[in-house]
Enzyme design. Sequence first.
Site, PDB file in Angstrom:
ATOM      1  N   ARG A  20       0.852  -1.158   0.007  1.00  0.00           N
ATOM      2  CA  ARG A  20      -0.014  -0.129   0.138  1.00  0.00           C
ATOM      3  C   ARG A  20       0.890   1.351  -0.010  1.00  0.00           C
ATOM      4  NH1 ARG A  20      -3.550  -2.648  -1.607  1.00  0.00           N
ATOM      5  NH2 ARG A  20      -5.478  -3.364  -0.586  1.00  0.00           N
ATOM      6  N   HIS A  71      -1.129   0.553  -9.772  1.00  0.00           N
ATOM      7  CA  HIS A  71      -1.776  -0.346  -8.724  1.00  0.00           C
ATOM      8  C   HIS A  71      -2.382  -1.192  -9.697  1.00  0.00           C
ATOM      9  CE1 HIS A  71      -3.746  -0.468  -4.624  1.00  0.00           C
ATOM     10  NE2 HIS A  71      -3.802  -1.879  -5.216  1.00  0.00           N
TER      11      HIS A  71
HETATM   12  P1  NAP Z   1      -1.598 -11.754   4.863  1.00  0.00           P
HETATM   13  O1  NAP Z   1      -1.678 -13.117   4.338  1.00  0.00           O
HETATM   14  O2  NAP Z   1      -2.449 -11.154   5.766  1.00  0.00           O
HETATM   15  O3  NAP Z   1       0.043 -11.640   5.218  1.00  0.00           O
HETATM   16  C1  NAP Z   1       0.357 -10.481   5.928  1.00  0.00           C
HETATM   17  C2  NAP Z   1       1.811 -10.744   6.380  1.00  0.00           C
HETATM   18  O4  NAP Z   1       2.451  -9.632   7.125  1.00  0.00           O
HETATM   19  C3  NAP Z   1       2.005 -11.843   7.762  1.00  0.00           C
HETATM   20  O5  NAP Z   1       2.975 -12.691   7.402  1.00  0.00           O
HETATM   21  C4  NAP Z   1       1.826 -10.883   8.788  1.00  0.00           C
HETATM   22  O6  NAP Z   1       2.659 -11.586   9.888  1.00  0.00           O
HETATM   23  C5  NAP Z   1       2.814  -9.799   8.332  1.00  0.00           C
HETATM   24  N1  NAP Z   1       2.388  -8.616   9.240  1.00  0.00           N
HETATM   25  C6  NAP Z   1       1.220  -7.889   9.421  1.00  0.00           C
HETATM   26  N2  NAP Z   1       1.424  -6.973  10.466  1.00  0.00           N
HETATM   27  C7  NAP Z   1       3.023  -6.990  10.813  1.00  0.00           C
HETATM   28  C8  NAP Z   1       3.768  -6.574  11.769  1.00  0.00           C
HETATM   29  N3  NAP Z   1       3.265  -5.289  12.285  1.00  0.00           N
HETATM   30  N4  NAP Z   1       4.953  -6.835  11.795  1.00  0.00           N
HETATM   31  C9  NAP Z   1       5.710  -7.910  10.993  1.00  0.00           C
HETATM   32  N5  NAP Z   1       4.999  -8.442  10.123  1.00  0.00           N
HETATM   33  C10 NAP Z   1       3.406  -8.314   9.914  1.00  0.00           C
HETATM   34  O7  NAP Z   1      -1.701 -10.746   3.639  1.00  0.00           O
HETATM   35  P2  NAP Z   1      -1.436 -11.092   2.046  1.00  0.00           P
HETATM   36  O8  NAP Z   1      -2.645 -11.758   1.430  1.00  0.00           O
HETATM   37  O9  NAP Z   1      -0.116 -11.707   1.911  1.00  0.00           O
HETATM   38  O10 NAP Z   1      -1.344  -9.457   1.335  1.00  0.00           O
HETATM   39  C11 NAP Z   1      -0.406  -8.533   1.798  1.00  0.00           C
HETATM   40  C12 NAP Z   1      -1.073  -7.197   1.504  1.00  0.00           C
HETATM   41  O11 NAP Z   1      -0.531  -7.073   0.119  1.00  0.00           O
HETATM   42  C13 NAP Z   1      -2.419  -6.835   1.406  1.00  0.00           C
HETATM   43  O12 NAP Z   1      -2.800  -6.522   2.676  1.00  0.00           O
HETATM   44  C14 NAP Z   1      -2.584  -5.717   0.373  1.00  0.00           C
HETATM   45  O13 NAP Z   1      -2.191  -4.241   1.124  1.00  0.00           O
HETATM   46  C15 NAP Z   1      -1.188  -5.970  -0.479  1.00  0.00           C
HETATM   47  N6  NAP Z   1      -1.996  -6.191  -1.872  1.00  0.00           N
HETATM   48  C16 NAP Z   1      -1.670  -5.332  -2.823  1.00  0.00           C
HETATM   49  C17 NAP Z   1      -2.052  -5.551  -4.132  1.00  0.00           C
HETATM   50  C18 NAP Z   1      -1.719  -4.721  -5.397  1.00  0.00           C
HETATM   51  O14 NAP Z   1      -2.369  -4.919  -6.266  1.00  0.00           O
HETATM   52  N7  NAP Z   1      -0.736  -3.916  -5.407  1.00  0.00           N
HETATM   53  C19 NAP Z   1      -2.895  -6.587  -4.522  1.00  0.00           C
HETATM   54  C20 NAP Z   1      -3.143  -7.643  -3.280  1.00  0.00           C
HETATM   55  C21 NAP Z   1      -2.525  -7.426  -2.145  1.00  0.00           C
HETATM   56  P3  NAP Z   1       2.089 -12.930  10.446  1.00  0.00           P
HETATM   57  O15 NAP Z   1       2.101 -14.153   9.548  1.00  0.00           O
HETATM   58  O16 NAP Z   1       2.881 -13.338  11.622  1.00  0.00           O
HETATM   59  O17 NAP Z   1       0.661 -12.542  11.020  1.00  0.00           O
END
Ligand code: NAP
Length: 316
Positions: free
Chosen positions: A231, A279
């Site tokens: 983001r 994006h």
């Molecule tokens: P996810 O499965 O929820 O994974 C999030 C990861 O971040 C987890 O490993 C979590 O740790 C870690 N995390 C969260 N807060 C943290 C903190 N304070 N300190 C350290 N680690 C932390 O999410 P995802 O599905 O992979 O998606 C991630 C993000 O990608 C989304 O939230 C979105 O913003 C972005 N995204 C962007 C696009 C785009 O088109 N550019 C598309 C899709 C997604 P734990 O595993 O230990 O909980």
Amino acid sequence: MTARQKTLLLAVPINWASLWTTPIAQAAPHLKLAVHGRDAYDPGEIDYVVSFRPPPGLLKGFPKLQAVFSLGAGVDGFMADPDFPKHVPLVRFVHRSLSREMAQYIVLHVLTFHRQQRYFETAQAERKWRQTIPPRKTEDTRVGVLGLGEIGTMAAERLRDLDFPMLGWSRTRKDVKGVRSFAGLGELETFLSQSDILVCVLPLTSDTRHILNAKTFKMLPAGTYVINVARGGHLKEDDLIAAIDSGHLAGAALDVFETEPLPETSPLWAHPKISITPHIAALSDPQAMAQVAIDGIERLESGRPLVNVVDLARGY
Ligand code: NAP
């Protein structure tokens, strides 16, 4: 007495609605479908909402609401609404196709930097045969992934299979083959100090906002390349430009921005060491998105637990 027909409200920008109306209607013909802003509907009759960034306050007005389905993996658009009804489960979009698209984008930009593709494109534009710059050895190029969740893990595995030494940072410790795990704030600096290419794929929460800033850039080795696909709120854009212009960072690839669309006046557009995409890292498949929501509704209606429910206290 016949059961009341359940109503699903699609709350997305009107000009995008047709992307989802057909797949939803096909996957769940038993549901009544209403599009917010297009159709007249009774708020008292809304059972489910499918949305990405609903207008603030909209969701609190549905007394029968049973679940909200996010059309995106990131749910910061929902978390930003102080009136989000906290008793209603929020399900985020998790799908292999989304993780795959994101992993492709990350691999593309790691390789573009690693293989110095922009250098050769410039040489081509000048009709110059420049074989001069040897690429850094893959074995010596450590890639650090901030966020080892659904997307970060797949990206790390793909890069590991290309022989990059991989590191991952998450809140809790992970056990991913070939990926060194760092956990929590206490290990952030050690993680950053070993990342020659840094990828951000964290959710945007109060803990991760502006995590890419002047202070964390200083923790990176000189010459690190930064890729932000998470983001725009993760990155202090002015700090990035300053760190690149000072020579400390090698450059960046950015798919997301603090303000979207990125204003024409942004200095990021013309920076020679920054690649910009609007994006589009993951072009989500509307069919898959509709199916994930409908699967969730079927779970609810058959008394099974929902999956991928957001922890509202954590914010992701
Ligand atoms: P996810 O499965 O929820 O994974 C999030 C990861 O971040 C987890 O490993 C979590 O740790 C870690 N995390 C969260 N807060 C943290 C903190 N304070 N300190 C350290 N680690 C932390 O999410 P995802 O599905 O992979 O998606 C991630 C993000 O990608 C989304 O939230 C979105 O913003 C972005 N995204 C962007 C696009 C785009 O088109 N550019 C598309 C899709 C997604 P734990 O595993 O230990 O909980």
